[in-house]
Each structure stands twice: as structure tokens, then as C-alpha cells.
Design a protein around this motif. Structure first.
Motif: not given
Length: 453
Positions: A358-364
Motif C-alpha cells: 500500500p501507498q498509505i496507512e492501511v488498517n491491519t
């Protein structure tokens, strides 16, 4: 949900495992003098018109591009990742159709699409709109091709990298997205409609066909075991389902610390076909050269920095044998203008053949679901990029979350697992060169499936 503008157009096959896919568009960004780029484009979707090649000068500086890229990331972060439907209850923490119900989840999705499209369109225009006549001509042809239907696209640049799937071109040429009354459409996002990969340059003896012989493929799991949950909370554990699907189909070994990971990835005889990182991490934001480098942190709480991975690459006498690397890590798919901005570039230098992250923060929770679904399909022999596109569409249409668009690919259009028998057929088929370029004859490939999200 806005009408799919491409419903009536011919779609590409979902996958042609073991065969090189025909690219309809090639794009390249080559370093020019004075901090500019020479942009070139060609392919069957951009037919030669008897005049000249599609080529122009991108005059925006690296700082301009980095600033626009940061704006895109920030828009996704604020609009999607940090969106709340109640105090400290995040809409896209998991699947909104499950937590909110289908109707409310669809309403929320309709509210975010316009902002994401505007940010994607802004970066697309920065790259392809300009006062250079050649670039104007290239942009016109490229935009027309993107609107004509699904394309298979390879972008090549060792120094300019953007999340191509997040870029946006409105399907209707007669509309202006900046008009209040204009609705954005998900098919306008390049990652929703097209197969698109980024290549960082030529690699000797590279092959996208991951040959695991007659045995099960080998997988290396690099998990932060602090993400584990006790047995009674198994359904909340992000690493358990990923480990389960990989162990079902591959011989898996775990390397949960920096020291163990360094040793495994620098072993001369490292034969892993698949690498999976499941941990917390960050990328360095473009334009902040003094900031901490990109990193991933495993169980020992010792950061693995981009510079560490680059050091490991220098310790190897030859590259890793082109494994697929899946980064279930926030910002794990980034590759910026500079080495330390993301983990993708040093992993590519280490010898990874295909990187997805992912390019961004992604929830686990979502990261775990997306990773698990990816490997469910990939272990069937499907190619990586078509699976990512299918899941992107699936999560938007069925679960009302756009986070699949955040996953980007360094290579991946052709990347797939092949057995010894399939590898032999690849070596013998005239349209399937082996890693040494040898060609021959073989039975035709199996019939591809078609997209029907």
C-alpha cells in the motif's frame, strides 16, 4: 453507485498464466538536464500516425512532483483512513458494509470518491499537462486511450515513481470534474480499470515466472508476532489468516526479527519464491529529505530501514531469484525519488521480482483481508496484477471500501507461479521466452477467464 462507463467495452482477460501479456501502452520517464524528464509513450493503444513518436518534456521539478504526491497521500489519509462515522470509530477500519450496513456504507463511499478523484486528476495533469507541445500531443493520445477501455500498461523510470493506480482520468471527455455537479466514477481510477505496473529499469536474467519445480513453493514470512492474538481472539488476529493460506499452499519459514531476516535474505542459496512482511511500518514523505528513512519493524522492535535493505543487497553476489514480495505494511509499497523514501526500491535492488504494497496507512484488519484474498487467487496460478485489479473492484462493488486502490505494483503484470512442467512449456512456446530469451513451440495456453466483478 455511478454507472460504470466501461460496461459496454471489451475487457481484458483476467489472467494468462505463464504467458507474457501484450502491453497496449508503454510509458517511460527519462532524466533530462535541468531537473526535467523526457516522457515517451508507445503501444498498440497509441498507434503511430506517420508523423512522429509520442514524446515530450515534463518541466515540473522533482519538488513539484513530490509536493503533489504528498497532497494525494494526505487526501487519502484524511478522506478514507481517518474518516469517522462516530467518535473514534473509523469507517474504513474494516469492511464498512459489515459494520455500517450496505446502504450506509454505499452512501459513505459516494461521499469520498469525488475528493479522491480530484487529487488523482491533479497529479495526472501535473505529469502530462504542460506547455511543451510534444507533451500536449502525448497527453491527448494517452487520455483518449485510457478512456477507450481497459489497457495493459508498463511504466518505466528509475527515478520518478507515483502510485499509478490512484491517478484519475474521468471517463467522459466532455465533463469537468471541478464542476460541483460532476460526479466522479470509480472506473476513472487507473487501478480500477487498467492493469498497470511500474518497472525501475532493466534487470539481467529477470523472469516473471516463479518456477517452484515439482515441489511446493517456498515462502518466507516476516511477521511482527506482537500482532498475534490469543486463541479466543483468533478472528481479530491479522497474521493468522495470512499464515494459514500461505502454509496451506507453500513450505513456509518464519523470520520474526531483523537479524533473522537479514541472514535469510543474504544467504547465497536463498530460494524463497514468496516473501510476506506483516508488520507496522512507514515510508518517508516525499520532499522531507531529513526525515527518518522508510522502515518496517518486526517482533524485536528493531527497525529495518530502507538503507539496511540496500546494504543487504550489496552483500549479495547475485540478486534474489525474482520472488514475489507482499508488504502487509503501512506505506510498504512506496518508492520515491530517493532511496530512503520507501521500501520498494531497495527491495527491488535486493532481487525481488514483483512487489505489492500500500501507498498509505492501511488498517491491519483490511490489510489482512486483502493479503489473504490475494494469496487465495495467486496460489491458483493467477498473475499478480490481474488479481489486484479484481480485488480492487471487488472491495469497491461488494464491500464499499476503496482501499484496494492504495495497493501498487512494482512489476506484476506477468508474475505468477509455474511448475516444472509449465516452465518447460514456457521455454518452448514462441510467445513465452524463458529467462535466457530462448523460444520454441508448445501447446496453446489455457483459456483465460474474463473480468466480472
Amino acid at each position: 453507485m455511478p454507472e460504470d462507463a466501461y460496461d459496454n467495452l471489451t475487457t481484458l482477460p483476467r489472467s494468462l498464466p505463464g504467458a507474457l501479456q501484450e502491453r497496449s501502452i508503454f510509458l517511460s520517464f527519462e532524466d533530462e538536464h535541468n531537473d526535467t524528464f523526457r516522457v515517451r509513450a508507445y503501444g498498440s493503444a497509441l498507434p503511430y500516425d506517420g508523423n512522429a513518436e509520442f514524446s515530450g518534456i515534463l518541466k515540473h521539478s522533482r519538488t513539484d512532483i513530490a509536493t503533489s504526491l504528498a497532497t494525494l497521500h494526505d487526501r487519502w489519509l484524511k478522506t478514507v483512513v481517518q474518516r469517522e462515522h462516530a467518535h473514534r470509530m473509523y469507517t474504513y477500519e474494516d469492511l464498512p458494509d459489515k459494520t455500517l450496513g450496505p446502504a450506509e456504507a454505499r452512501h459513505a463511499l459516494d461521499q469520498v470518491v469525488k475528493g479522491l478523484a480530484l487529487a488523482g486528476e491533479r497529479l495526472y495533469r501535473l505529469l502530462f499537462h504542460g506547455d511543451d507541445d510534444g507533451l500536449k500531443r502525448l497527453e491527448k493520445a494517452l487520455t483518449q486511450a485510457l478512456r477507450s477501455g481497459p489497457q495493459t500498461i508498463t511504466v518505466t523510470s528509475p527515478s520518478l515513481f507515483v502510485p499509478w493506480g490512484m491517478l484519475y482520468v474521468h471517463p467522459d471527455p466532455g465533463t469537468r470534474l471541478l464542476q460541483t455537479s460532476t460526479a466522479a466514477q470509480w472506473p476513472g481510477f487507473l487501478g480500477y480499470t487498467h492493469l498497470i505496473e511500474h518497472c525501475l529499469g532493466y534487470v539481467p536474467d529477470y523472469t516473471p515466472f516463479i518456477n517452484h519445480g515439482s515441489a511446493r513453493p517456498n515462502a518466507s514470512l516476516h511477521f511482527d508476532l506482537r500482532l498475534q492474538r490469543p486463541e479466543e481472539q483468533a478472528d481479530l488476529c491479522p497474521v493468522r489468516p495470512v499464515r494459514s493460506i500461505v502454509e496451506t499452499h507453500a513450505e513456509a519459514n518464519e523470520y520474526p526479527t531483523k537479524e533473522e531476516t537479514a541472514e535469510a535474505l543474504t544467504e547465497p542459496d536463498c530460494d524463497s519464491h514468496i516473501l510476506v512482511f506483516g508488520a507496522h511500518g512507514t515510508g518517508q514523505r516525499p520532499g522531507r529529505r531529513e526525515a527518518e528513512p522508510a522502515k518496517v519493524v518486526l517482533s524485536d522492535d528493531e527497525p529495518i530501514y530502507a538503507t539496511d535493505i540496500q546494504h543487504w543487497a550489496s552483500d549479495r553476489t547475485q540478486r534474489l531469484p525474482d520472488p514475489l514480495c507482499f508488504m502487509m505494511v503501512c506505506e510498504g509499497g512506496r518508492a520515491g525519488m530517493f532511496l530512503q523514501e520507501g521500501l520498494a526500491r531497495p527491495l527491488f535492488n535486493l532481487g525481488v521480482g514483483c512487489l505489492i504494497g500500500p501507498q498509505i496507512e492501511v488498517n491491519t484488519a483490511f490489510g489482512s483481508r486483502f493479503t489473504t484474498r490475494f494469496f487465495e487467487e495467486f496460489f491458483k496460478g493467477e498473475c499478480a496484477a490481474p488479481v489486484v485489479r479484481q480485488l480492487t473492484q471487488e472491495y469497491i462493488l461488494q464491500h464499499a471500501t476503496p482501499l484496494g486502490l492504495a495497493f501498487t505494483l512494482v512489476r506484476g503484470i506477468d508474475t505468477c507461479l509455474v511448475t516444472e512442467t509449465e516452465a518447460h512449456a514456457t521455454r518452448q512456446h514462441p510467445s513465452r521466452p524463458d529467462r535466457h530469451g530462448h523460444r520454441g513451440t508448445a501447446p496453446p495456453p489455457r483459456q483465460p477467464q474474463t473480468d466480472s466483478p
